[in-house]
Design a protein around this motif. Structure first.
Motif, mmCIF file in Angstrom:
data_model
loop_
_atom_site.group_PDB
_atom_site.id
_atom_site.type_symbol
_atom_site.label_atom_id
_atom_site.label_comp_id
_atom_site.label_asym_id
_atom_site.label_seq_id
_atom_site.Cartn_x
_atom_site.Cartn_y
_atom_site.Cartn_z
ATOM 1 N N GLY A 1 0.790 -1.215 0.000
ATOM 2 C CA GLY A 1 0.000 0.000 0.000
ATOM 3 C C GLY A 1 0.825 1.269 0.000
ATOM 4 N N GLU A 2 2.152 1.122 -0.111
ATOM 5 C CA GLU A 2 3.025 2.294 -0.128
ATOM 6 C C GLU A 2 4.288 1.963 -0.912
ATOM 7 O OE1 GLU A 2 5.276 1.623 4.141
ATOM 8 O OE2 GLU A 2 3.317 2.618 4.149
ATOM 9 N N PRO A 3 5.004 2.985 -1.409
ATOM 10 C CA PRO A 3 6.259 2.735 -2.127
ATOM 11 C C PRO A 3 7.300 2.155 -1.160
ATOM 12 C CG PRO A 3 5.423 4.952 -2.557
ATOM 13 C CD PRO A 3 4.627 4.413 -1.404
ATOM 14 N N PRO A 4 8.315 1.464 -1.690
ATOM 15 C CA PRO A 4 8.489 1.127 -3.102
ATOM 16 C C PRO A 4 7.599 -0.038 -3.527
ATOM 17 C CG PRO A 4 10.271 0.189 -1.819
ATOM 18 C CD PRO A 4 9.438 1.007 -0.866
ATOM 19 N N ARG B 1 2.249 -3.629 -5.922
ATOM 20 C CA ARG B 1 2.803 -4.933 -6.273
ATOM 21 C C ARG B 1 2.564 -5.911 -5.121
ATOM 22 N NH1 ARG B 1 7.591 -6.140 -9.182
ATOM 23 N NH2 ARG B 1 7.290 -4.192 -10.319
ATOM 24 N N TRP B 2 2.397 -7.163 -5.453
ATOM 25 C CA TRP B 2 2.207 -8.192 -4.436
ATOM 26 C C TRP B 2 3.555 -8.621 -3.876
ATOM 27 C CZ3 TRP B 2 -2.469 -9.747 -2.504
ATOM 28 C CH2 TRP B 2 -3.592 -9.301 -3.194
ATOM 29 N N ALA B 3 3.563 -8.976 -2.592
ATOM 30 C CA ALA B 3 4.803 -9.315 -1.908
ATOM 31 C C ALA B 3 4.516 -10.290 -0.774
ATOM 32 C CB ALA B 3 5.461 -8.052 -1.349
ATOM 33 N N LEU B 4 5.557 -10.876 -0.248
ATOM 34 C CA LEU B 4 5.430 -11.678 0.960
ATOM 35 C C LEU B 4 5.163 -10.756 2.145
ATOM 36 C CD1 LEU B 4 8.521 -13.999 0.413
ATOM 37 C CD2 LEU B 4 6.119 -14.643 0.089
ATOM 38 N N PRO B 5 4.381 -11.186 3.120
ATOM 39 C CA PRO B 5 4.190 -10.350 4.306
ATOM 40 C C PRO B 5 5.501 -10.218 5.076
ATOM 41 C CG PRO B 5 3.185 -12.497 4.607
ATOM 42 C CD PRO B 5 3.602 -12.431 3.180
ATOM 43 N N ALA C 1 -0.472 -2.546 3.976
ATOM 44 C CA ALA C 1 -0.936 -3.258 2.787
ATOM 45 C C ALA C 1 -2.378 -2.883 2.489
ATOM 46 C CB ALA C 1 -0.806 -4.763 2.978
ATOM 47 N N THR C 2 -2.744 -2.926 1.211
ATOM 48 C CA THR C 2 -4.118 -2.624 0.825
ATOM 49 C C THR C 2 -4.957 -3.876 0.657
ATOM 50 O OG1 THR C 2 -3.475 -2.582 -1.512
ATOM 51 C CG2 THR C 2 -3.452 -0.486 -0.323
ATOM 52 N N LEU D 1 6.211 -10.562 -8.209
ATOM 53 C CA LEU D 1 6.399 -10.160 -6.825
ATOM 54 C C LEU D 1 7.412 -9.032 -6.686
ATOM 55 C CD1 LEU D 1 6.479 -13.631 -5.021
ATOM 56 C CD2 LEU D 1 4.515 -12.182 -5.571
ATOM 57 N N ALA D 2 7.260 -8.261 -5.615
ATOM 58 C CA ALA D 2 8.160 -7.143 -5.321
ATOM 59 C C ALA D 2 9.484 -7.651 -4.762
ATOM 60 C CB ALA D 2 7.495 -6.201 -4.322
#
Length: 244
Positions: free
Chosen positions: A42-45, A49-53, A121-122, A135-136
Motif C-alpha cells: 500500500g506504499e512505495p516502493p 505490487r504483491w509481496a510476501l508479508p 498493505a491494501t 512479486l516485489a
C-alpha cells in the motif's frame, strides 16, 4: 581503553546504515492446491505490487518475535503454526530505500483463515504457488527457496503433519505429500512406507465416522508421533530414481 570507555565513545553513525526486516513465506493447502500468503503493498516502493508479508523489526523485538507478529497481523493466528527460519538475503540493491537485510521465515499450518491486510498493505490473499503475480523485491527468489525447503523437509522430517489436523488419516497425509511435491503417489506403497518409519505417526485407536465416497470401510485415525527425523527417509519419486 576498557570496555566502558570504548562504548562511551562509540558512534554507530560512523558506519553505513543497515536495516533488518523479516519476510514470511506462509504455506497452506486449500482445495488440494498449495497456496502462499501474499499482500498487496500500500506504499512505495513497489506500490500496488504483491509481496510476501513482512516488515522492519521493532525495538526490543527479536527476529522470531517479529516473524510471528507479521504472520499474526495477516492471519490472526499465533498457535497451530509451524514456523522456522529459512535464510538471510542481503544483496546491496535488493531494496531501493537503503541497505536492508531480510531474514526470511517459513510457516505451515492447516486451514489458515482468510487473511486480513496489515497496516502497510491494501489487500491480502492466498495465491496458488503455480499462479503467482510478479512479486516485489527479491521475493520470487525467497519463495523459490522456501518451496524447495518445504519439499525437501517432507522427505526427512514429519513436517507433513503440520498441514493436517491433530487427527488424520494416512490418505490425508498422502494428499499433503502429493500437493507439496506435485506428483501422484501410489496409495498402498505410501501407506506401507509411513507405517514403517518409527515415531512418524501413531494410532489414536479411533476411526472416521463413515467410510469413503464409495462406501468403503472406515479409515483409521492417526496423530503425529514423537520422531523429529524420519529414518528411513521418504524420498521424492525423482530422488528415488536418481539413487537407483
Amino acid at each position: 581503553m576498557d570496555e566502558h570507555e570504548y562504548l562511551a565513545g562509540y558512534d554507530p553513525r560512523s558506519y553505513p546504515a543497515v536495516a533488518v526486516t523479516v519476510d514470511v513465506v506462509a504455506l497452506t493447502i486449500i482445495g488440494g492446491v498449495l497456496h502462499v500468503l501474499l499482500v498487496e503493498r500500500g506504499e512505495p516502493p513497489f506500490l500496488g505490487r504483491w509481496a510476501l508479508p513482512g516488515g522492519f523489526i521493532r525495538p526490543g523485538e527479536d527476529l522470531d518475535q517479529a516473524a510471528a507478529r507479521e504472520l499474526a497481523e495477516e492471519t490472526g493466528m499465533t498457535d497451530r503454526v509451524h514456523i522456522e527460519q529459512l535464510a538471510s538475503y542481503g544483496a546491496p540493491d535488493r531494496d531501493p530505500r537503503m541497505r536492508i537485510v531480510s531474514v526470511s521465515y517459513l510457516a505451515f499450518a492447516p486451514d489458515l483463515p482468510d487473511p486480513q491486510a496489515g497496516s502497510d498493505a491494501t489487500d491480502a490473499a492466498w495465491y496458488g504457488v503455480d499462479r503467482l503475480p510478479k512479486l516485489a523485491f527479491d521475493h520470487e527468489r525467497i519463495l523459490g527457496h522456501a518451496l524447495e525447503r518445504a519439499r525437501a523437509k517432507l522427505e526427512y522430517t514429519p513436517l507433513a503433519t503440520a498441514f493436517v489436523g491433530p487427527r488424520f488419516t494416512i490418505s490425508e497425509l498422502r494428499r499433503v505429500y502429493e500437493t507439496v511435491w506435485g506428483v501422484p503417489l501410489h496409495a498402498g506403497n505410501f501407506h506401507r512406507k509411513i507405517l514403517s518409519v518409527p515415531g512418524f505417526v501413531e494410532s489414536t485407536g479411533e476411526t472416521t465416522e463413515s467410510g469413503g465416497a464409495r462406501g468403503g470401510p472406515r479409515a483409521k485415525l492417526y496423530r503425529a508421533g514423537d520422531a523429529r527425523l524420519l529414518h528411513p527417509a521418504l524420498l521424492r519419486p525423482e530422488r528415488e530414481e536418481e539413487i537407483r
